[in-house]
Design a protein around this motif. Structure first.
Motif, PDB file in Angstrom:
ATOM      1  N   GLN A 118     -44.923  20.027  33.740  1.00  0.00           N
ATOM      2  CA  GLN A 118     -44.171  21.245  34.030  1.00  0.00           C
ATOM      3  C   GLN A 118     -42.818  21.243  33.321  1.00  0.00           C
ATOM      4  O   GLN A 118     -42.321  22.290  32.927  1.00  0.00           O
ATOM      5  N   PHE A 119     -42.221  20.045  33.148  1.00  0.00           N
ATOM      6  CA  PHE A 119     -40.901  19.927  32.525  1.00  0.00           C
ATOM      7  C   PHE A 119     -40.911  18.802  31.492  1.00  0.00           C
ATOM      8  O   PHE A 119     -41.593  17.790  31.669  1.00  0.00           O
ATOM      9  N   VAL A 120     -40.127  18.994  30.447  1.00  0.00           N
ATOM     10  CA  VAL A 120     -39.957  17.939  29.445  1.00  0.00           C
ATOM     11  C   VAL A 120     -38.543  17.998  28.901  1.00  0.00           C
ATOM     12  O   VAL A 120     -37.964  19.071  28.731  1.00  0.00           O
ATOM     13  N   ASP A 121     -37.957  16.829  28.673  1.00  0.00           N
ATOM     14  CA  ASP A 121     -36.637  16.715  28.049  1.00  0.00           C
ATOM     15  C   ASP A 121     -36.861  16.062  26.699  1.00  0.00           C
ATOM     16  O   ASP A 121     -37.335  14.926  26.618  1.00  0.00           O
ATOM     17  N   GLN A 122     -36.537  16.799  25.640  1.00  0.00           N
ATOM     18  CA  GLN A 122     -36.800  16.282  24.298  1.00  0.00           C
ATOM     19  C   GLN A 122     -35.739  16.760  23.328  1.00  0.00           C
ATOM     20  O   GLN A 122     -35.331  17.917  23.348  1.00  0.00           O
ATOM     21  N   SER A 123     -35.316  15.850  22.471  1.00  0.00           N
ATOM     22  CA  SER A 123     -34.307  16.179  21.473  1.00  0.00           C
ATOM     23  C   SER A 123     -34.852  17.134  20.420  1.00  0.00           C
ATOM     24  O   SER A 123     -36.032  17.046  20.050  1.00  0.00           O
ATOM     25  N   PRO A 124     -34.003  18.043  19.926  1.00  0.00           N
ATOM     26  CA  PRO A 124     -34.414  18.869  18.782  1.00  0.00           C
ATOM     27  C   PRO A 124     -34.823  18.021  17.577  1.00  0.00           C
ATOM     28  O   PRO A 124     -35.462  18.514  16.659  1.00  0.00           O
ATOM     29  N   GLY A 125     -34.455  16.734  17.614  1.00  0.00           N
ATOM     30  CA  GLY A 125     -34.883  15.836  16.550  1.00  0.00           C
ATOM     31  C   GLY A 125     -36.387  15.745  16.457  1.00  0.00           C
ATOM     32  O   GLY A 125     -36.950  15.523  15.381  1.00  0.00           O
ATOM     33  N   PHE A 126     -37.067  15.902  17.592  1.00  0.00           N
ATOM     34  CA  PHE A 126     -38.525  15.841  17.606  1.00  0.00           C
ATOM     35  C   PHE A 126     -39.170  17.220  17.615  1.00  0.00           C
ATOM     36  O   PHE A 126     -40.359  17.348  17.370  1.00  0.00           O
ATOM     37  N   THR A 127     -38.398  18.248  17.945  1.00  0.00           N
ATOM     38  CA  THR A 127     -38.961  19.600  17.955  1.00  0.00           C
ATOM     39  C   THR A 127     -38.612  20.364  16.680  1.00  0.00           C
ATOM     40  O   THR A 127     -38.932  21.538  16.558  1.00  0.00           O
ATOM     41  N   GLY A 128     -37.953  19.695  15.733  1.00  0.00           N
ATOM     42  CA  GLY A 128     -37.506  20.352  14.500  1.00  0.00           C
ATOM     43  C   GLY A 128     -38.632  20.956  13.686  1.00  0.00           C
ATOM     44  O   GLY A 128     -38.472  22.017  13.081  1.00  0.00           O
ATOM     45  N   SER A 129     -39.783  20.287  13.663  1.00  0.00           N
ATOM     46  CA  SER A 129     -40.906  20.838  12.899  1.00  0.00           C
ATOM     47  C   SER A 129     -41.550  22.000  13.649  1.00  0.00           C
ATOM     48  O   SER A 129     -42.121  22.907  13.047  1.00  0.00           O
ATOM     49  N   LEU A 130     -41.428  21.983  14.980  1.00  0.00           N
ATOM     50  CA  LEU A 130     -41.978  23.045  15.821  1.00  0.00           C
ATOM     51  C   LEU A 130     -41.055  24.264  15.821  1.00  0.00           C
ATOM     52  O   LEU A 130     -41.503  25.405  15.726  1.00  0.00           O
ATOM     53  N   ILE A 131     -39.746  23.997  15.941  1.00  0.00           N
ATOM     54  CA  ILE A 131     -38.728  25.046  15.965  1.00  0.00           C
ATOM     55  C   ILE A 131     -37.683  24.680  14.905  1.00  0.00           C
ATOM     56  O   ILE A 131     -36.703  23.986  15.193  1.00  0.00           O
ATOM     57  N   PRO A 132     -37.889  25.084  13.655  1.00  0.00           N
ATOM     58  CA  PRO A 132     -37.013  24.664  12.554  1.00  0.00           C
ATOM     59  C   PRO A 132     -35.527  24.930  12.808  1.00  0.00           C
ATOM     60  O   PRO A 132     -34.677  24.121  12.421  1.00  0.00           O
ATOM     61  N   GLU A 133     -35.216  26.040  13.461  1.00  0.00           N
ATOM     62  CA  GLU A 133     -33.810  26.390  13.693  1.00  0.00           C
ATOM     63  C   GLU A 133     -33.095  25.358  14.572  1.00  0.00           C
ATOM     64  O   GLU A 133     -31.871  25.214  14.516  1.00  0.00           O
ATOM     65  N   ALA A 134     -33.861  24.616  15.392  1.00  0.00           N
ATOM     66  CA  ALA A 134     -33.261  23.612  16.279  1.00  0.00           C
ATOM     67  C   ALA A 134     -32.679  22.443  15.487  1.00  0.00           C
ATOM     68  O   ALA A 134     -31.877  21.662  16.015  1.00  0.00           O
ATOM     69  N   GLN A 135     -33.039  22.350  14.216  1.00  0.00           N
ATOM     70  CA  GLN A 135     -32.490  21.288  13.378  1.00  0.00           C
ATOM     71  C   GLN A 135     -31.004  21.494  13.081  1.00  0.00           C
ATOM     72  O   GLN A 135     -30.350  20.606  12.527  1.00  0.00           O
ATOM     73  N   VAL A 136     -30.479  22.642  13.450  1.00  0.00           N
ATOM     74  CA  VAL A 136     -29.060  22.916  13.207  1.00  0.00           C
ATOM     75  C   VAL A 136     -28.178  21.836  13.830  1.00  0.00           C
ATOM     76  O   VAL A 136     -27.078  21.553  13.347  1.00  0.00           O
ATOM     77  N   PHE A 137     -28.661  21.189  14.896  1.00  0.00           N
ATOM     78  CA  PHE A 137     -27.875  20.155  15.565  1.00  0.00           C
ATOM     79  C   PHE A 137     -27.776  18.875  14.740  1.00  0.00           C
ATOM     80  O   PHE A 137     -27.094  17.932  15.143  1.00  0.00           O
ATOM     81  N   PHE A 138     -28.442  18.858  13.579  1.00  0.00           N
ATOM     82  CA  PHE A 138     -28.356  17.697  12.698  1.00  0.00           C
ATOM     83  C   PHE A 138     -27.567  17.989  11.430  1.00  0.00           C
ATOM     84  O   PHE A 138     -27.541  17.173  10.511  1.00  0.00           O
ATOM     85  N   VAL A 139     -26.914  19.136  11.384  1.00  0.00           N
ATOM     86  CA  VAL A 139     -25.976  19.406  10.285  1.00  0.00           C
ATOM     87  C   VAL A 139     -24.766  18.495  10.517  1.00  0.00           C
ATOM     88  O   VAL A 139     -24.102  18.598  11.551  1.00  0.00           O
ATOM     89  N   PRO A 140     -24.465  17.587   9.601  1.00  0.00           N
ATOM     90  CA  PRO A 140     -23.372  16.626   9.821  1.00  0.00           C
ATOM     91  C   PRO A 140     -22.022  17.305  10.029  1.00  0.00           C
ATOM     92  O   PRO A 140     -21.711  18.316   9.395  1.00  0.00           O
ATOM     93  N   TYR A 141     -21.269  16.749  10.946  1.00  0.00           N
ATOM     94  CA  TYR A 141     -19.887  17.174  11.242  1.00  0.00           C
ATOM     95  C   TYR A 141     -19.782  18.610  11.745  1.00  0.00           C
ATOM     96  O   TYR A 141     -18.747  19.238  11.627  1.00  0.00           O
ATOM     97  N   LEU A 142     -20.860  19.106  12.328  1.00  0.00           N
ATOM     98  CA  LEU A 142     -20.815  20.437  12.936  1.00  0.00           C
ATOM     99  C   LEU A 142     -20.224  20.368  14.345  1.00  0.00           C
ATOM    100  O   LEU A 142     -19.366  21.174  14.706  1.00  0.00           O
ATOM    101  N   LEU A 143     -20.679  19.393  15.135  1.00  0.00           N
ATOM    102  CA  LEU A 143     -20.262  19.290  16.539  1.00  0.00           C
ATOM    103  C   LEU A 143     -19.021  18.412  16.704  1.00  0.00           C
ATOM    104  O   LEU A 143     -18.882  17.395  16.014  1.00  0.00           O
TER     105      LEU A 143
END
Length: 337
Positions: free
Chosen positions: A84-109
């Motif tokens: 029913q619930f899952v906690d997963q980093s966008p690091g693993f969902t990047g291929s599923l949801i490409p836009e979630a890879q934005v969290f890996f743009v260096p020096y953004l956060l």
């Protein structure tokens, strides 16, 4: 002639019927995450479970990393409704949801915990734009939260990109993270987490990155010699529900879940205060020879410059949708800075 029951007896029967209905409607919800129970995702999950069970008749069953397979397995189980619930980093969902890879743009956060917490709490991109993208994959995005500054562990000191030349560096199976470490000069090597310790031990890879608490708890310091904090990223994770399951819940149950998500969010932001520094102390106590280096602004500059190309790669990968997400994230970040 009808027999009139005493009021107290009638009330007891009504209460019993209500209790039976309540028990009949009680469910066990399954929740998987990518870390151990005593790590950040586990602490969040335990608080969520505590809140749900205190405010409903439902039970939340927790599955730490490894109990149901690798990250790809738990995501598939969440999409099919086994979980029913899952906690997963966008690091693993990047291929599923490409836009979630934005969290890996260096020096953004930013690295400041309080600013990060406010950003994740108020971001329009996270709270309004990303849920639509997750919904397309059969997922209800409930929240995202930061887990701490990401630092590199290597065999040799790293003071700039040239020191990563030819270094086989483990990354999550995320296309943009691969590009980041290419830009930094390393040889990115995607590996499931379960293989990382052994690969470092045998020399198949020479480096990896993670938040400090995770480096300490998984004992990555045992198979590497140097930790380098270059300020390039902060680990982000996302809590999701199977969308069909969530949409089928009563309004009351959805409110219970949302309230539990909010309480757990505040709890985990508070829990992380000082965690980075505490983890460094534990590492140094366990291995006094371990070098822990935090790069100065001047030393970080070559990484900042190298990482600039990664933003362009992200935009090439994701097109107009990615640009809208990135622009909104930058506006959201500016609002809390």
């Amino acid at each position: 002639m009808a027999r009139v029951l005493p009021k107290s007896f009638a009330a007891a029967v009504a209460a019993g019927i209500a209790l039976s209905a309540s028990v009949a409607n009680a469910e066990t919800w399954r929740y998987a995450f990518e870390e151990a129970l005593d790590e950040v995702q586990g602490v969040y999950a335990q608080k969520f479970k505590e809140e749900v069970e205190a405010n409903s008749d439902h039970t939340v069953q927790l599955f730490p990393y490894g109990t149901l397979g690798e990250s790809a397995d738990t995501m598939e189980q969440a999409q099919t409704g086994i979980l029913q619930f899952v906690d997963q980093s966008p690091g693993f969902t990047g291929s599923l949801i490409p836009e979630a890879q934005v969290f890996f743009v260096p020096y953004l956060l930013p690295q400041d915990t309080e600013k990060l917490g406010e950003f994740f709490r108020t971001s329009k991109a996270i709270n309004e734009m990303f849920p639509e993208l997750y919904a397309e994959q059969g997922l209800e995005l409930l929240t995202m939260f930061p887990e701490g500054e990401v630092c590199m562990t290597t065999q040799e000191p790293v003071t700039g990109p040239p020191d990563l030349d030819q270094v086989k560096f483990r990354v999550m199976t995320n296309p943009l993270l691969v590009e980041s470490y290419k830009a930094f000069g390393a040889t990115p090597t995607p590996l499931p987490w379960g293989e990382v310790y052994g690969a470092l031990q045998t020399g198949i890879i020479q480096g990896q990155e993670n938040p400090m608490f995770f480096i300490e708890s998984t004992k990555m310091y045992e198979v590497t010699e140097v930790i380098t904090c270059a300020g390039h990223n902060n680990f982000t994770t996302a809590v999701m529900a199977n969308k069909d399951f969530y949409d089928g819940l009563s309004e009351e149950d959805q409110t219970v879940i949302q309230n539990a998500i909010d309480v757990a969010f505040d709890h985990i932001i508070d829990y992380q205060k000082g965690l980075h520094e505490e983890s460094i102390e534990k590492i140094k106590e366990a291995k006094p020879s371990m070098q822990v280096n935090t790069l100065s602004e001047e030393e970080r500059q070559p990484f900042v410059e190298a990482g600039a190309s990664v933003e362009e790669t992200f935009l090439e990968m994701t097109g107009d949708g990615g640009k809208k997400i990135l622009d909104q994230l930058k506006a959201d970040l500016e609002a809390v800075q």
